[in-house]
Design a protein around this motif. Structure first.
Motif, PDB file in Angstrom:
ATOM      1  N   UNK A   1       0.630  -2.612  -5.939  1.00 39.33           N
ATOM      2  CA  UNK A   1      -0.473  -2.323  -4.738  1.00 39.33           C
ATOM      3  C   UNK A   1      -0.522  -3.178  -3.838  1.00 39.33           C
ATOM      4  N   UNK A   2       0.516  -4.158  -3.559  1.00 39.73           N
ATOM      5  CA  UNK A   2       0.490  -5.090  -2.862  1.00 39.73           C
ATOM      6  C   UNK A   2      -0.303  -6.405  -3.048  1.00 39.73           C
ATOM      7  N   UNK A   3      -0.727  -6.417  -4.220  1.00 43.31           N
ATOM      8  CA  UNK A   3      -1.402  -7.599  -4.785  1.00 43.31           C
ATOM      9  C   UNK A   3      -0.474  -8.016  -5.683  1.00 43.31           C
ATOM     10  N   UNK A   4      -0.211  -9.319  -5.875  1.00 38.64           N
ATOM     11  CA  UNK A   4       0.589 -10.201  -6.666  1.00 38.64           C
ATOM     12  C   UNK A   4      -0.194 -10.225  -8.172  1.00 38.64           C
ATOM     13  N   UNK A   5       0.785 -10.010  -9.313  1.00 39.94           N
ATOM     14  CA  UNK A   5       0.279 -10.486 -10.418  1.00 39.94           C
ATOM     15  C   UNK A   5       0.030 -11.971 -10.746  1.00 39.94           C
TER      16      UNK A   5
ATOM     17  N   UNK B   1       8.467 -10.225  -4.909  1.00 39.66           N
ATOM     18  CA  UNK B   1      10.150 -10.464  -4.595  1.00 39.66           C
ATOM     19  C   UNK B   1      10.653 -11.694  -5.423  1.00 39.66           C
ATOM     20  N   UNK B   2       9.719 -12.274  -6.110  1.00 34.20           N
ATOM     21  CA  UNK B   2      10.215 -13.494  -7.282  1.00 34.20           C
ATOM     22  C   UNK B   2      11.073 -12.792  -8.341  1.00 34.20           C
ATOM     23  N   UNK B   3      10.977 -11.671  -8.522  1.00 37.32           N
ATOM     24  CA  UNK B   3      11.730 -10.901  -9.562  1.00 37.32           C
ATOM     25  C   UNK B   3      13.210 -10.846  -9.234  1.00 37.32           C
ATOM     26  N   UNK B   4      13.387 -11.101  -8.024  1.00 39.29           N
ATOM     27  CA  UNK B   4      14.975 -11.039  -7.296  1.00 39.29           C
ATOM     28  C   UNK B   4      15.355 -12.034  -7.928  1.00 39.29           C
ATOM     29  N   UNK B   5      16.959 -12.092  -7.981  1.00 41.92           N
ATOM     30  CA  UNK B   5      17.652 -13.004  -8.468  1.00 41.92           C
ATOM     31  C   UNK B   5      18.521 -13.829  -7.234  1.00 41.92           C
ATOM     32  N   UNK B   6      19.206 -14.870  -7.720  1.00 36.97           N
ATOM     33  CA  UNK B   6      19.800 -15.732  -6.857  1.00 36.97           C
ATOM     34  C   UNK B   6      19.230 -16.282  -5.470  1.00 36.97           C
ATOM     35  N   UNK B   7      20.250 -15.980  -4.454  1.00 40.37           N
ATOM     36  CA  UNK B   7      19.955 -16.472  -3.282  1.00 40.37           C
ATOM     37  C   UNK B   7      18.527 -16.051  -2.656  1.00 40.37           C
ATOM     38  N   UNK B   8      18.218 -14.813  -2.859  1.00 45.69           N
ATOM     39  CA  UNK B   8      16.971 -14.203  -2.430  1.00 45.69           C
ATOM     40  C   UNK B   8      15.700 -14.961  -2.908  1.00 45.69           C
ATOM     41  N   UNK B   9      15.907 -15.344  -4.073  1.00 42.93           N
ATOM     42  CA  UNK B   9      14.662 -16.051  -4.671  1.00 42.93           C
ATOM     43  C   UNK B   9      14.652 -17.499  -4.203  1.00 42.93           C
TER      44      UNK B   9
ATOM     45  N   UNK C   1       6.716  -4.014  -2.922  1.00 47.42           N
ATOM     46  CA  UNK C   1       7.368  -2.786  -2.262  1.00 47.42           C
ATOM     47  C   UNK C   1       6.462  -1.629  -1.815  1.00 47.42           C
ATOM     48  N   UNK C   2       5.145  -1.866  -2.167  1.00 46.32           N
ATOM     49  CA  UNK C   2       4.205  -0.642  -1.712  1.00 46.32           C
ATOM     50  C   UNK C   2       3.449  -1.094  -0.502  1.00 46.32           C
ATOM     51  N   UNK C   3       3.763  -2.312   0.180  1.00 51.64           N
ATOM     52  CA  UNK C   3       3.232  -2.697   1.319  1.00 51.64           C
ATOM     53  C   UNK C   3       3.919  -2.023   2.571  1.00 51.64           C
ATOM     54  N   UNK C   4       2.966  -1.142   3.268  1.00 46.72           N
ATOM     55  CA  UNK C   4       3.398  -0.458   4.490  1.00 46.72           C
ATOM     56  C   UNK C   4       2.822  -0.928   5.711  1.00 46.72           C
ATOM     57  N   UNK C   5       3.415  -2.283   6.225  1.00 50.39           N
ATOM     58  CA  UNK C   5       2.835  -2.728   7.408  1.00 50.39           C
ATOM     59  C   UNK C   5       3.490  -2.279   8.714  1.00 50.39           C
ATOM     60  N   UNK C   6       2.881  -1.864   9.790  1.00 53.43           N
ATOM     61  CA  UNK C   6       3.332  -1.487  11.123  1.00 53.43           C
ATOM     62  C   UNK C   6       3.701  -2.828  11.639  1.00 53.43           C
TER      63      UNK C   6
END
Length: 131
Positions: free
Chosen positions: A2-6, A13-21, A106-111
């Motif tokens: 929903x664009x709202x963090x749990x 994006x904290x679920x990503x690994x490595x350098x991205x995190x 991923x749901x955030x759709x900002x112009x």
């Protein structure tokens, strides 16, 4: 999403690994500071913001940008282009949404172009003059 963090993660994006995190750490600290500042807004702050009949341009542009992030479907609508409509959105629900907003969801759709136009209209240092 929903664009709202749990509750366990601040950003999706904290679920990503490595350098991205690792790259998210600085932004995460900045976001946490912003959220803490927003949570400290009180009824007097709301009243002051809503009391403007014709606000300084920076005030309207910043609030417009915040609303565009949360409600991208409002691009070009009176909901954000008219100050009289924009100020009606300043309430505790807006604060809740800002404090829970996850810009990496991923749901955030900002112009981004419209958002950039709104933010670019605010001269550097102008925001600090208005709190």
């Amino acid at each position: 999403s929903s664009g709202l963090a749990g509750p366990s993660r601040m950003l999706e994006a904290e679920g990503a690994g490595g350098e991205q995190r690792v790259g998210l750490l600085f932004l995460r600290f900045m976001l946490q500071d912003l959220r803490n500042c927003v949570r400290r807004l009180d009824h007097q702050s709301f009243a002051e913001l809503k009391s403007y009949k014709d606000p300084p341009p920076a005030v309207h542009h910043v609030l417009r940008a915040v609303l565009l992030m949360l409600y991208p479907q409002w691009v070009g609508s009176p909901e954000i282009d008219s100050w009289s409509q924009c100020r009606l959105k300043v309430n505790s629900d807006l604060i809740r949404k800002v404090t829970l907003f996850d810009p990496t969801a991923s749901s955030v759709q900002v112009d981004s172009e419209e958002l950039q136009r709104s933010v670019a209209a605010v001269p550097r240092g102008e925001v600090w003059k208005h709190g």
